[in-house]
Design an enzyme around this catalytic site. Structure first.
Site, PDB file in Angstrom:
ATOM      1  N   HIS A 129       1.699 -15.429   2.910  1.00 44.10           N
ATOM      2  CA  HIS A 129       0.278 -15.720   3.130  1.00 44.10           C
ATOM      3  C   HIS A 129      -0.588 -15.006   2.105  1.00 44.10           C
ATOM      4  O   HIS A 129      -0.143 -14.101   1.398  1.00 44.10           O
ATOM      5  CB  HIS A 129      -0.152 -15.311   4.535  1.00 44.10           C
ATOM      6  N   ASP A 137      -4.324 -13.007   2.362  1.00 47.60           N
ATOM      7  CA  ASP A 137      -5.091 -12.466   3.481  1.00 47.60           C
ATOM      8  C   ASP A 137      -6.370 -13.261   3.764  1.00 47.60           C
ATOM      9  O   ASP A 137      -7.179 -13.510   2.860  1.00 47.60           O
ATOM     10  CB  ASP A 137      -5.459 -11.002   3.216  1.00 47.60           C
ATOM     11  N   HIS A 167       1.810 -12.643  -0.227  1.00 46.56           N
ATOM     12  CA  HIS A 167       2.752 -11.579   0.123  1.00 46.56           C
ATOM     13  C   HIS A 167       3.416 -11.872   1.461  1.00 46.56           C
ATOM     14  O   HIS A 167       2.947 -12.711   2.236  1.00 46.56           O
ATOM     15  CB  HIS A 167       2.080 -10.202   0.125  1.00 46.56           C
ATOM     16  N   ARG A 170      -4.775  -0.504   6.572  1.00 50.82           N
ATOM     17  CA  ARG A 170      -5.153  -1.365   5.438  1.00 50.82           C
ATOM     18  C   ARG A 170      -6.661  -1.406   5.317  1.00 50.82           C
ATOM     19  O   ARG A 170      -7.360  -1.552   6.327  1.00 50.82           O
ATOM     20  CB  ARG A 170      -4.616  -2.782   5.663  1.00 50.82           C
TER      21      ARG A 170
END
Ligand code: SIN
Length: 297
Positions: free
Chosen positions: A124, A126, A273, A288
């Site tokens: 995907h 983000d 990623h 994150r």
């Protein structure tokens, strides 16, 4: 290796230009196509008054040249993590995921023996369902399993550049719908997050031009892209299935093996990623920070 492959070489030939040396950081490429490990920098210091602008400029350049960069042995606080993200732009708040502590921009990444799933297990980009999807994500892993838990990254420049001219012409001007609803509804229930009435959805070009490098990148992903607008559904499904499979060619990838207190900073505008959940029943955890981006063009 087949005789065809050995006579013709790889289908994708990466044109690596003359590289200008770095002066304030060391940059070790993981592959010629994507990923580099950065050393000689203390990010905690960099975000404080003592940090040098020259080093920040070179980190920007290393990200633009490698699409994802990695730092090891960075003992940073949540405030320093957030401050490092702010050096690149305003911070993005995730539309669904839980956060750590008080700041909604500090997203929690956590899986242990009781988790039904781990974050980011499929390929995907983000939050591509946002109208202005994030430019980059900065993942700080504090606790690693003894083995496993790697993250794979793939270059969407390489994926685009290796398409045939006919396929590039076909994709030119196409727009796809990216939908957060099927991806996020119920996803974080195990972490105590209630569903929202609605989730973001947005239309984006199938091929986007990177605002910094000017290079073209494929911008569809299994996580969020629902269909290509204006095509019959079966044609859209077939084209997307081809593109997803194409994007997952190992030739376009690098794989990062985490160590405690390492950081990965990826550019969502030109990469996808995938996190490997191969470490059950062990725990992997971190935070994150995601930097806001612009509307893809
Ligand atoms: C993510 O998609 O942000 C998670 C990546 C990872 O945990 O390696």
């Amino acid at each position: 290796m087949s005789s065809l492959a050995s006579k013709q070489g790889p289908r994708y030939r990466h044109a690596s230009g003359e590289e200008e040396p770095y002066e304030t950081i060391a940059v070790e490429k993981l592959t010629p196509i994507i990923g580099a490990e950065i050393s000689g920098v203390d990010l905690g210091r960099l975000v404080s008054e003592q940090g040098s602008n020259r080093q920040m400029d070179e980190i920007h350049r290393a990200l633009a040249e490698n699409s994802v960069i990695f730092f090891r042995d960075q003992a940073i606080t949540p405030a320093q993590h957030l401050a490092f993200g702010r050096k690149f732009g305003d911070l993005h708040v995730h539309p669904a995921a839980p956060h750590e502590g008080d700041d909604p921009a500090l997203m929690k990444i956590y899986a242990d023996k009781d988790s039904p799933r781990a974050n980011g297990e499929g390929w995907h980009t983000d939050v591509s369902c946002d109208v202005e999807p994030p430019m980059g994500s900065i993942l700080y892993i504090k606790q690693c399993p003894p083995r496993g838990g790697d993250t794979l990254f793939a270059s969407m420049y390489a994926a685009y550049e290796s398409l045939s001219d006919r396929m590039k012409a076909y994709l030119d001007g196409l727009i796809a719908l990216h939908d957060g609803e099927p991806a996020y509804r119920g996803l974080y229930a195990n972490m105590g997050v209630a569903d929202r009435p609605t989730y973001p959805r947005a239309e984006h070009p199938v091929v986007r031009t990177h605002p910094v490098t000017g290079r073209k990148a494929l911008y569809v992903n299994r996580g969020f892209t629902s269909h290509i607008i204006g095509l019959p559904r079966d044609e859209s499904d077939a084209v997307l299935a081809y593109l997803y499979q194409h994007c997952e060619n190992p030739l376009f990838q690098c794989r990062f093996r985490w160590t405690e207190n390492a950081i990965a900073f990826w550019d969502n505008r030109c990469t996808q990623h995938r996190a490997m959940w191969d470490y059950w029943p062990h725990t992997r955890s971190g935070t994150r920070v995601t930097v806001k981006g612009e509307r893809p063009v």
